[in-house]
Design an enzyme around this catalytic site. Structure first.
Site, PDB file in Angstrom:
ATOM      1  N   HIS A  65      -3.765   1.040  11.940  1.00 20.73           N
ATOM      2  CA  HIS A  65      -3.500  -0.406  12.765  1.00 20.73           C
ATOM      3  C   HIS A  65      -5.053  -0.845  13.037  1.00 20.73           C
ATOM      4  O   HIS A  65      -5.816  -0.411  13.910  1.00 20.73           O
ATOM      5  CB  HIS A  65      -2.962   0.068  13.901  1.00 20.73           C
ATOM      6  N   HIS A 107       0.892  -1.161   0.075  1.00 23.09           N
ATOM      7  CA  HIS A 107       0.053   0.020  -0.001  1.00 23.09           C
ATOM      8  C   HIS A 107       0.828   1.253   0.050  1.00 23.09           C
ATOM      9  O   HIS A 107       0.535   2.309   0.688  1.00 23.09           O
ATOM     10  CB  HIS A 107      -1.069   0.177   1.051  1.00 23.09           C
ATOM     11  N   ASN A 158     -10.272  -2.809   2.396  1.00 25.87           N
ATOM     12  CA  ASN A 158      -9.927  -2.706   1.111  1.00 25.87           C
ATOM     13  C   ASN A 158     -11.271  -2.304   0.225  1.00 25.87           C
ATOM     14  O   ASN A 158     -12.391  -2.599   0.776  1.00 25.87           O
ATOM     15  CB  ASN A 158      -9.437  -4.231   0.561  1.00 25.87           C
TER      16      ASN A 158
HETATM   17 FE1  HDE Z   1      -2.487  -4.932   5.537  1.00 24.39          FE
HETATM   18  N1  HDE Z   1      -0.518  -3.932   6.027  1.00 24.39           N
HETATM   19  N2  HDE Z   1      -1.619  -6.726   5.909  1.00 24.39           N
HETATM   20  N3  HDE Z   1      -4.121  -5.855   4.797  1.00 24.39           N
HETATM   21  N4  HDE Z   1      -3.108  -3.112   4.851  1.00 24.39           N
HETATM   22  C1  HDE Z   1      -0.230  -2.755   5.747  1.00 24.39           C
HETATM   23  O1  HDE Z   1       0.789  -1.463   7.388  1.00 24.39           O
HETATM   24  C2  HDE Z   1      -0.665  -6.971   6.609  1.00 24.39           C
HETATM   25  C3  HDE Z   1      -4.489  -7.333   4.800  1.00 24.39           C
HETATM   26  C4  HDE Z   1      -4.359  -2.613   4.458  1.00 24.39           C
HETATM   27  O2  HDE Z   1      -3.155   3.419   4.006  1.00 24.39           O
HETATM   28  C5  HDE Z   1       1.129  -2.290   6.474  1.00 24.39           C
HETATM   29  O3  HDE Z   1       1.073   0.731   7.685  1.00 24.39           O
HETATM   30  C6  HDE Z   1      -0.618  -8.390   7.152  1.00 24.39           C
HETATM   31  C7  HDE Z   1      -5.924  -7.212   4.355  1.00 24.39           C
HETATM   32  C8  HDE Z   1      -4.586  -1.578   4.048  1.00 24.39           C
HETATM   33  O4  HDE Z   1      -1.615   3.336   5.465  1.00 24.39           O
HETATM   34  C9  HDE Z   1       1.375  -3.853   7.055  1.00 24.39           C
HETATM   35  C10 HDE Z   1      -1.659  -8.966   6.306  1.00 24.39           C
HETATM   36  C11 HDE Z   1      -6.208  -6.017   4.118  1.00 24.39           C
HETATM   37  C12 HDE Z   1      -3.208  -0.978   4.243  1.00 24.39           C
HETATM   38  C13 HDE Z   1       0.181  -4.697   6.706  1.00 24.39           C
HETATM   39  C14 HDE Z   1      -2.419  -7.976   5.911  1.00 24.39           C
HETATM   40  C15 HDE Z   1      -5.252  -5.041   4.543  1.00 24.39           C
HETATM   41  C16 HDE Z   1      -2.362  -2.019   4.741  1.00 24.39           C
HETATM   42  C17 HDE Z   1       1.809  -1.802   5.359  1.00 24.39           C
HETATM   43  C18 HDE Z   1      -1.828 -10.472   6.549  1.00 24.39           C
HETATM   44  C19 HDE Z   1      -7.788  -5.608   3.833  1.00 24.39           C
HETATM   45  C20 HDE Z   1      -2.752   0.466   4.146  1.00 24.39           C
HETATM   46  C21 HDE Z   1       1.879  -0.379   5.719  1.00 24.39           C
HETATM   47  C22 HDE Z   1      -2.526 -10.884   7.539  1.00 24.39           C
HETATM   48  C23 HDE Z   1      -8.678  -5.978   4.721  1.00 24.39           C
HETATM   49  C24 HDE Z   1      -3.018   1.382   5.113  1.00 24.39           C
HETATM   50  C25 HDE Z   1       1.210  -0.205   6.937  1.00 24.39           C
HETATM   51  C26 HDE Z   1      -2.559   2.772   4.698  1.00 24.39           C
HETATM   52  C27 HDE Z   1      -1.008  -1.955   5.255  1.00 24.39           C
HETATM   53  C28 HDE Z   1       0.248  -5.980   6.999  1.00 24.39           C
HETATM   54  C29 HDE Z   1      -3.534  -8.194   4.957  1.00 24.39           C
HETATM   55  C30 HDE Z   1      -5.561  -3.619   4.079  1.00 24.39           C
HETATM   56  C31 HDE Z   1       2.808  -4.370   6.634  1.00 24.39           C
HETATM   57  C32 HDE Z   1       0.445  -8.826   7.804  1.00 24.39           C
HETATM   58  C33 HDE Z   1      -6.538  -8.666   4.638  1.00 24.39           C
HETATM   59  C34 HDE Z   1      -5.721  -0.685   3.343  1.00 24.39           C
HETATM   60  O5  HDE Z   1       1.420  -3.794   8.426  1.00 24.39           O
END
Ligand code: HDE
Length: 705
Positions: free
Chosen positions: A349, A85, A158
């Site tokens: 978060h 993202h 999402n």
């Molecule tokens: Fe994320 N995801 N994600 N994700 N995600 C991040 O956090 C992660 C997942 C989503 O505009 C990170 O600040 C793991 C699903 C959005 O700043 C990180 C897993 C969904 C955003 C991270 C997922 C998301 C992130 C990277 C698997 C939809 C952007 C930068 C379990 C429901 C937020 C940050 C923004 C961002 C980890 C899966 C949505 C690395 C480990 C499912 C919208 O922490």
């Protein structure tokens, strides 16, 4: 219309600093005066053009403290981009609660009808790096921060309601496979490559999500025209401690809309910032996008009877089975003052919940709760990112956490521990009644690494998604698979994906197999569970069936030349304005055109910088004198040929025919092409545009294909 609220996050921060700057302000500007340039330490700068040198042509001196500070700071401007993202765009707004939900949740934000809470939203793509293009085929992040009176609540969702994987332990693999390949560092911001489809072909659980990312949902026309989903099942807990399961939905009041793939490819070249510009322009123009928050609420009994596991994030609960209850609205009404301070530094978060909201055991959600703090620490450089204005709660907060990098406000007073026996200076105390309570769910079981059998059906909902689409949307899904797999070099990966598609829908597998020219149809992939064919169509899954009922917020491009009939231009402008749509003039030169009445009309785009992909509908209005010259311009030919191929509605004057001839569409004009012979014909044209596209044209252009 100007945004209602003037005080902005960054401005507020600097206002807070104002008292410290007061007094002895020898170089503070009086209102309306240009401020004096200073160093970071506040010392006025006399010369910002030349570094300090020994002699006019001599070496630069080490003592030049202003130069040193300036370069030092510049060298450290970048922070690590988000690992996923990375490319995003944010805006401020508010959430308004429609009516009390106190029977369902004790969350303060849902107690009082009409209550408004500040909000910040960041939309993003997932796979691309920070500088990639907006129209990548990808999931869009839809992350909402609600600054409630009982703390910040983040719904980090999402624009698709399901995810690729069931267990967070596979997330690094998924993202590695999707992003650029590690040896060559490309391709970026696209999944059309071997590593991604290799991984997908070996992960049957990803097949439902594969259907979503190959659908037009992955190429939205605007952030404003997409849905948002919390994806996981959460809990709402009321004052009596009763738990209700909940899935979160954001429904755009503007209706759903996507572009077609050929358009997306061209948009990435014409305007890589298409989505962010669109949101920026809409908010600045006072056309505030709005979403309603919908809840799917259900109890344990429903969860037990539902055909899939509610803890499995690769599954939806169709709206037809659990209807959505609309409980409030989110309005984005203010652009950021500073992209870095707000959009880049905002830290979402999933663990940021408030009393009355709780988690479930969805293993993806559990993994996310663990992950997000790590990424903030890495990106923002320390544990005090909550001190940044965009991340700070708007409600009072008191705790004993202290120090660390960039500590802005350490807790005051003598006691920095608890329990303590200081009475008045003892600091904050916990509040068992009001404070966050985890739902006391019963837990038991042996410690093990395994997936439950209830997670094992990987295809049925993919099939349900497919049969819920209109014929044209089904075509687009098959086209997208064909496009992506045609970029995959290893034929066995292509065949493996088709073997999964056979378990989803034969028609889809057949189309993709033909599109790829597979020599023979592979056998269906081995399935842990057979595909269910009893799931009913869910019309809510289609974009085409959930479009807007007006052309509001959309944009018409008028291709005009000198001598353009002013009556037609005025007619279109008025009809568009009445509908809430925008009009932009595209002209041979950026200076503009002289209309039939001698009036000067300014252009928004020069023709080769303003292709028709930038618009939802077009009008082709050359004058008799300029018609031939316009028809000779390749950019003008592309303009109409693309608008036609992308099924857009086209208004035209009689003098457009030479251009239509040259563009090869003169003999093909259909019911979506409207001759404007009078100014008032424009209203009918705009009404027609409410359908957004003439999809039947696509079927005709393709012929039997
Ligand atoms: Fe994320 N995801 N994600 N994700 N995600 C991040 O956090 C992660 C997942 C989503 O505009 C990170 O600040 C793991 C699903 C959005 O700043 C990180 C897993 C969904 C955003 C991270 C997922 C998301 C992130 C990277 C698997 C939809 C952007 C930068 C379990 C429901 C937020 C940050 C923004 C961002 C980890 C899966 C949505 C690395 C480990 C499912 C919208 O922490």
């Amino acid at each position: 219309m100007a945004p209602e609220r003037e005080t902005t996050t960054t401005a507020r921060y600097f206002d807070q600093q104002a008292p410290r700057r007061a007094g002895g302000e020898t170089h503070q500007a009086a209102e309306g005066e240009t401020p004096v340039l200073t160093t970071q330490q506040g010392a006025p700068v006399s010369d910002d053009q030349n570094s300090l040198k020994a002699g006019l042509r001599g070496p630069t001196l080490l003592e030049d403290q202003h130069f040193r500070e300036k370069i030092f700071h510049f060298d450290h401007e970048r922070i690590p981009e988000r690992v996923v993202h990375a490319r995003g765009f944010g805006a401020h707004g508010f959430f308004e609660t429609y009516k009390s939900l106190s029977d369902i949740t004790s969350a303060d934000i849902f107690q009082r009808p009409g209550e408004k809470s500040e909000a910040f939203v960041r939309f993003s793509t997932v796979a691309g790096n920070k500088g990639s293009s907006d129209l990548a085929r990808d999931v869009r992040g839809f992350a909402v921060k609600l600054y409630t009176k009982e703390g910040n609540w983040d719904i980090v969702g999402n624009n698709m309601p399901v995810f690729f994987i069931q267990d967070a332990i596979k997330f690094p693999d998924l993202i590695h496979a999707a992003k650029q390949e590690p040896d060559r560092g490309f391709p970026q911001a696209q999944t059309a490559h071997d590593n991604f489809w290799d991984f997908m072909s070996l992960m049957p659980e990803a097949m439902h999500m594969a259907m979503w990312i190959m659908s037009d949902r992955a190429i939205p026309r605007s952030f404003r025209f997409m849905e948002g989903f919390g994806v996981h099942t959460f809990r709402m807990i009321n004052a009596e401690g009763r738990s209700t399961f909940v899935k979160f939905h954001w429904k755009p009041k503007q209706g759903l809309q996507s572009v077609v793939w050929n358009e997306a490819l061209k948009l990435n070249g014409a305007d890589p910032d298409f989505h962010r510009r669109d949101l920026w322009d809409a908010i600045r123009a006072g056309d505030y996008p709005e979403w309603e928050l919908g809840l799917q609420l259900f109890d344990e009994a429903f969860a037990d009877s539902f055909g899939f596991d509610i803890l499995d994030a690769t599954k939806i609960i169709p709206e037809e089975e659990v209807p959505i209850r609309i409980v409030g609205r989110l309005v984005l009404d203010r652009c950021v003052d500073n992209f870095f301070a707000e959009t880049e530094q905002v830290a979402f978060h999933t663990g940021n919940v408030v009393p009355g909201i709780d988690f479930t055991n969805d293993p993806l959600l559990q993994g996310r709760n663990f992950s997000y703090l790590d990424t903030q620490l890495k990106r923002l450089g320390g544990p005090n990112f909550t001190h940044l204005p965009v991340n700070a709660p708007r409600c009072p907060f008191h705790h004993f956490q202290q120090d660390g990098h960039m500590a802005f406000h350490n807790p005051p007073g003598r006691a920095n521990y608890e329990p303590n026996s200081w009475s008045e200076a003892g600091g904050p105390r916990e509040t068992p009644e009001q404070g966050f309570q985890s739902y006391p769910e019963e837990m038991e079981g042996t410690k093990r690494r395994a997936r439950p059998d209830s997670f094992a059906d990987h295809y049925s909902q993919g099939r349900q998604f497919y049969i819920s689409q209109t014929p044209i949307e089904r075509r687009h899904i098959a086209d997208a698979f064909t496009f992506e797999l045609s970029k995959v070099e290893r034929p066995e990966i292509r065949a493996r994906i088709v073997s999964h598609l056979l378990n989803i829908h034969e028609e889809l597998a057949e189309r993709v197999s033909q599109g790829l020219r597979l020599e023979e149809m592979p056998k269906p992939a081995e399935a842990a569970k057979p595909t269910r064919t009893d799931l009913k169509e869910s019309p809510k899954l289609s974009i085409a069936l959930n479009g807007p009922d007006s052309f509001k917020g959309r944009k018409i491009g008028i291709l005009a030349t000198d001598g353009v009939d002013i009556g037609l231009v005025d007619g279109l402008q008025e009809a568009a304005k009445a509908e809430g749509a925008l009009v932009e003039i595209v002209a041979p030169m950026i200076g503009g055109v002289k209309a039939s009445d001698g009036a000067w009309i300014e252009a928004g785009q020069k023709i080769d910088g303003g292709p028709s992909v930038l618009y939802d509908a077009v009008a082709i209005l050359p004058s008799a004198e300029e018609a031939e010259a316009l028809a000779r311009q390749p950019a003008a030919r592309d303009f109409v040929a693309d608008a036609f191929a992308h099924c857009k509605f086209i208004a035209y004057s009689a003098h457009a025919m030479p251009l239509f001839e040259k563009a090869g569409i003169a003999a093909e004009l259909d019911s979506g092409c409207v001759e404007l012979d009078r100014g008032d014909a424009a209203r009918g044209f705009i009404e027609m545009c409410r359908d957004l596209r003439l999809w039947e044209r696509e079927a005709r252009i393709r012929g039997a294909a």
